[in-house]
Design a protein around this motif. Structure first.
Motif, PDB file in Angstrom:
ATOM      1  N   PRO A 115     -23.861  18.006 116.657  1.00 54.15           N
ATOM      2  CA  PRO A 115     -24.660  18.148 115.431  1.00 54.15           C
ATOM      3  C   PRO A 115     -24.582  19.533 114.815  1.00 54.15           C
ATOM      4  N   GLY A 116     -23.922  20.517 115.491  1.00 53.87           N
ATOM      5  CA  GLY A 116     -23.925  21.870 114.965  1.00 53.87           C
ATOM      6  C   GLY A 116     -25.321  22.459 115.009  1.00 53.87           C
ATOM      7  N   ARG A 117     -25.640  23.256 114.003  1.00 52.26           N
ATOM      8  CA  ARG A 117     -26.975  23.842 113.951  1.00 52.26           C
ATOM      9  C   ARG A 117     -27.956  22.813 113.404  1.00 52.26           C
ATOM     10  N   VAL A 118     -28.944  22.488 114.231  1.00 46.06           N
ATOM     11  CA  VAL A 118     -29.949  21.494 113.856  1.00 46.06           C
ATOM     12  C   VAL A 118     -31.203  22.205 113.365  1.00 46.06           C
ATOM     13  N   VAL A 119     -31.648  21.876 112.179  1.00 43.69           N
ATOM     14  CA  VAL A 119     -32.909  22.394 111.643  1.00 43.69           C
ATOM     15  C   VAL A 119     -33.856  21.222 111.445  1.00 43.69           C
ATOM     16  N   ASP A 157     -28.063  11.525 101.915  1.00 43.72           N
ATOM     17  CA  ASP A 157     -27.176  12.660 102.183  1.00 43.72           C
ATOM     18  C   ASP A 157     -26.751  12.582 103.645  1.00 43.72           C
ATOM     19  N   PRO A 158     -25.450  12.548 103.941  1.00 40.52           N
ATOM     20  CA  PRO A 158     -25.003  12.337 105.325  1.00 40.52           C
ATOM     21  C   PRO A 158     -25.402  13.445 106.294  1.00 40.52           C
ATOM     22  N   ALA A 159     -25.794  14.615 105.792  1.00 40.07           N
ATOM     23  CA  ALA A 159     -26.197  15.709 106.679  1.00 40.07           C
ATOM     24  C   ALA A 159     -27.704  15.739 106.912  1.00 40.07           C
ATOM     25  N   VAL A 160     -28.437  14.820 106.278  1.00 38.05           N
ATOM     26  CA  VAL A 160     -29.903  14.842 106.350  1.00 38.05           C
ATOM     27  C   VAL A 160     -30.398  13.553 106.996  1.00 38.05           C
ATOM     28  N   ARG A 161     -31.218  13.709 108.035  1.00 40.05           N
ATOM     29  CA  ARG A 161     -31.842  12.565 108.714  1.00 40.05           C
ATOM     30  C   ARG A 161     -33.349  12.612 108.470  1.00 40.05           C
ATOM     31  N   THR A 189     -27.023  20.031 110.500  1.00 37.56           N
ATOM     32  CA  THR A 189     -27.776  18.775 110.496  1.00 37.56           C
ATOM     33  C   THR A 189     -29.229  19.094 110.206  1.00 37.56           C
ATOM     34  N   LEU A 190     -29.784  18.459 109.200  1.00 36.24           N
ATOM     35  CA  LEU A 190     -31.192  18.647 108.841  1.00 36.24           C
ATOM     36  C   LEU A 190     -31.963  17.379 109.175  1.00 36.24           C
ATOM     37  N   VAL A 191     -33.090  17.549 109.862  1.00 35.08           N
ATOM     38  CA  VAL A 191     -33.960  16.416 110.186  1.00 35.08           C
ATOM     39  C   VAL A 191     -35.306  16.632 109.507  1.00 35.08           C
ATOM     40  N   LEU A 192     -35.683  15.718 108.644  1.00 31.29           N
ATOM     41  CA  LEU A 192     -36.990  15.778 107.990  1.00 31.29           C
ATOM     42  C   LEU A 192     -37.976  14.951 108.801  1.00 31.29           C
ATOM     43  N   ALA A 193     -38.976  15.645 109.328  1.00 26.43           N
ATOM     44  CA  ALA A 193     -40.046  14.992 110.078  1.00 26.43           C
ATOM     45  C   ALA A 193     -41.361  15.486 109.499  1.00 26.43           C
ATOM     46  N   THR A 194     -41.513  15.272 108.204  1.00 28.95           N
ATOM     47  CA  THR A 194     -42.612  15.862 107.438  1.00 28.95           C
ATOM     48  C   THR A 194     -43.899  15.052 107.479  1.00 28.95           C
ATOM     49  N   GLY A 195     -43.859  13.886 108.125  1.00 27.52           N
ATOM     50  CA  GLY A 195     -45.087  13.131 108.328  1.00 27.52           C
ATOM     51  C   GLY A 195     -45.644  12.516 107.063  1.00 27.52           C
ATOM     52  N   SER A 196     -46.960  12.518 106.969  1.00 24.81           N
ATOM     53  CA  SER A 196     -47.640  11.917 105.823  1.00 24.81           C
ATOM     54  C   SER A 196     -48.798  12.784 105.383  1.00 24.81           C
ATOM     55  N   LEU A 197     -49.302  12.501 104.193  1.00 24.96           N
ATOM     56  CA  LEU A 197     -50.381  13.276 103.586  1.00 24.96           C
ATOM     57  C   LEU A 197     -51.574  12.365 103.324  1.00 24.96           C
ATOM     58  N   GLU A 236     -31.787  22.998  99.679  1.00 22.75           N
ATOM     59  CA  GLU A 236     -30.547  23.178  98.918  1.00 22.75           C
ATOM     60  C   GLU A 236     -29.474  22.382  99.650  1.00 22.75           C
ATOM     61  N   VAL A 237     -29.385  21.077  99.332  1.00 22.14           N
ATOM     62  CA  VAL A 237     -28.496  20.221 100.107  1.00 22.14           C
ATOM     63  C   VAL A 237     -27.027  20.527  99.851  1.00 22.14           C
ATOM     64  N   ALA A 238     -26.688  21.014  98.678  1.00 22.67           N
ATOM     65  CA  ALA A 238     -25.291  21.349  98.398  1.00 22.67           C
ATOM     66  C   ALA A 238     -24.841  22.519  99.269  1.00 22.67           C
ATOM     67  N   GLU A 239     -25.735  23.514  99.452  1.00 24.81           N
ATOM     68  CA  GLU A 239     -25.418  24.670 100.293  1.00 24.81           C
ATOM     69  C   GLU A 239     -25.816  24.443 101.744  1.00 24.81           C
ATOM     70  N   ARG A 240     -26.467  23.327 102.012  1.00 26.77           N
ATOM     71  CA  ARG A 240     -26.971  23.013 103.350  1.00 26.77           C
ATOM     72  C   ARG A 240     -27.857  24.145 103.890  1.00 26.77           C
ATOM     73  N   SER A 241     -28.939  24.372 103.183  1.00 28.73           N
ATOM     74  CA  SER A 241     -29.904  25.370 103.626  1.00 28.73           C
ATOM     75  C   SER A 241     -31.309  24.928 103.237  1.00 28.73           C
ATOM     76  N   VAL A 242     -32.280  25.444 103.996  1.00 30.02           N
ATOM     77  CA  VAL A 242     -33.694  25.206 103.730  1.00 30.02           C
ATOM     78  C   VAL A 242     -34.285  26.531 103.270  1.00 30.02           C
TER      79      VAL A 242
END
Length: 531
Positions: free
Chosen positions: A8-12, A292-296, A107-115, A89-95
């Motif tokens: 996965p490389g660098r996982v954020v 986006d294939p780099a974002v889960r 690899t970016l994983v969004l686990a932002t939950g709910s509000l 910034e998905v084009a640059e692959r940065s948060v």
């Protein structure tokens, strides 16, 4: 559909809740070592299910902490708390964080939950956008601590003056009932307002909801259903002057504080602004990959096959699968089955599957109700299998029913009714190594037996760290380590456990069907989270 990658490389990971924490644990166990976690709260990951226990006073904050910052540091994980994300910034692959710093990822994983959602009540929000001081949401640890401090201060002043403290909980779902019971146990006179015609509308039918309301009345918690709060009026003379919550039926409830538990929505704003596909949640495929294939995405914020979950076991299952996927395993997610249990003192509710959906799909209903005793038991059966169930007040058969539900066992015509009677004597169940003890973490009896202590169980399997309902069974299995028992289907040992404390994981075909125990009792191994 995405193929497994070599690494996965660098996982954020954006988010530090229960799903994110489980993902990190699983990644670390698989040797993934370049992980950054961006947590929006200032606390280490904690068990959100047990916030009502903190409010009730039975658990400390330390007791619900899942992993400490030291644990993350020792494993080389960069845990950043109070790290608020501004944009992706998905084009640059940065948060990009609110302080302007950018965190690159492979690899970016969004686990932002709910509000939490706020109902349209006049006076709920001040002109500056903040909630009124008397109003409380209940989603995060800060919410819980703020409410607990408010309650403690008011109770102390009431004791000094000989008065009392009153609260209204707006929302009669799982979380609302948990909060109401916790407040009542603290000594607050609590009332519940639910806009639907009955409590737990998303989980149980009207008869069960009415019986649940009757049970709450017996616990000195009045319930107002079919009534919506429309306006909030403040007591202006002093902090202890009561305010009013006006309902659409014209009645006004005098109260000292109001807790809003009227539902949640997936937190998807980051993904939406980044151009990811969003419906109700962030749309993911069977590999938990977004558009986006780099974002889960995992947990409450993810939408798979048109559904969002909101339950911790589903989030943990997604986290485990994604970790395996990122480590190179070719696995797919095909959805999670609902097994929910209300965690509230003196209230017993369990829900399996989606009863209303199954009835609409042609399921037949078998139910028994005893309003006087405060019990309601309902099975939905399709093609001779249990496809959903709801139990209120009497959970003496929930363990066995859950086992049959999980294994999709074919039942004889008389068996659904027999299962609901609940009056036959029970006997201990022998747990084979395949028997699932902790549904939150998917831990079997065999894995528990392999541990030398409760601390080892928690560290290596995470059993007892979810809702905590499996703890008695885990303790008994540890106490009986080494005690010989009859061989199980795949394991060499079995242990007599408390009735119904576990379920067998393999599904049972008609040809494999064997004699089943009379009854079991399932612990609080899963809970409705907080939806």
């Amino acid at each position: 559909m995405s193929a497994p990658t070599a690494g996965p490389g660098r996982v954020v990971v954006v988010g530090s809740g229960m799903a994110a924490n489980r993902l990190v644990e699983s990644l670390v166990s698989r040797g993934v070592d370049d992980i950054t976690v961006l947590g929006g709260e200032r606390y280490a990951p904690y068990n959100r299910i047990l916030l009502s226990a903190v409010l009730e006073g039975t658990h400390s904050v330390d007791a619900i902490t899942l992993r400490t910052p030291q644990w993350y540091a020792e494993r080389g994980v960069d845990l950043r708390l109070d790290a608020r994300v501004d944009r992706l910034e998905v084009a640059e692959r940065s948060v990009v964080l609110v302080d302007g710093n950018a965190v690159p990822y492979d690899t970016l994983v969004l686990a932002t939950g709910s509000l939490p959602t706020l109902p349209p009540i006049r006076g709920l929000v001040r002109l500056d956008g903040r909630l009124h001081d008397r109003l409380h949401s209940f989603r995060h640890l800060d919410d819980c601590l703020r409410l607990s401090a408010d309650v403690a201060g008011r109770l102390a002043r009431a004791e000094a003056t000989g008065g009392d403290v009153r609260a209204v909980v707006v929302g009669g779902g799982l979380l609302g009932l948990q909060v109401a019971r916790a407040l009542s146990i603290r000594g607050v006179l609590t009332e519940i307002v639910e806009g639907s015609e009955h409590l737990l509308r998303s989980h149980v039918g009207a008869p069960a909801g009415k019986i649940l309301a009757r049970n709450l009345h017996r616990l000195d918690t009045p319930v107002y259903t079919g009534a919506r709060a429309v306006s909030f009026t403040d007591g202006t003379e002093s902090p202890d002057e009561r305010c009013g919550l006006r309902l659409d039926n014209g009645h006004t409830l005098e109260t000292d504080l109001v807790v809003i538990t009227a539902g949640v929505r997936p937190s998807v704003s980051l993904g939406r602004r980044a151009g990811l596909e969003v419906r109700r949640g962030l749309v993911v495929d069977d590999t938990l990959t977004t558009s986006d294939p780099a974002v889960r995405a995992i947990g409450d914020c993810a939408e798979h096959d048109g559904r969002t979950s909101g339950f911790v076991p589903a989030a943990w299952e997604q986290a485990e699968l994604l970790a395996a996927r990122l480590a190179g395993e070719d696995v797919r997610y095909d959805g999670s089955r609902v097994v929910a249990r209300l965690r509230a003192t003196d209230l017993d509710v369990a829900v399996l599957g989606e009863p209303e959906r199954e009835v609409a799909a042609g399921g037949e209903v078998v139910e028994i109700a005893n309003p006087i005793a405060g019990t309601h038991r309902r099975l939905v059966v399709r093609e001779d299998r249990i496809v959903a169930a709801t139990m209120v007040g009497d959970l003496s058969r929930i363990g066995l029913i859950t086992q049959l539900f999980d294994r999709r066992t074919v039942l004889a015509p008389h068996e659904p009714g027999d299962l609901l009677l609940g009056d036959a004597p029970v006997r201990p169940v022998v747990l084979t190594d395949e028997a699932e003890v902790c549904a939150c973490a998917g831990v079997t009896a065999g894995r528990i037996r392999a541990c030398s202590s409760l601390e080892t169980v928690r560290e290596t399997t995470r059993a007892t760290t979810g809702c905590g309902g499996c703890a008695p069974t885990v303790r008994q299995l540890l106490a009986q380590r080494g005690t010989p028992g009859p061989p199980g289907p795949t394991g060499p040992t079995g242990t007599a456990a408390p009735v119904g404390s576990a379920r067998q994981r393999p599904r049972e075909s008609p040809e494999e069907r064997t004699e089943r125990p009379e009854s079991t009792e399932r612990p609080d191994s899963t809970e409705g989270n907080l939806r």
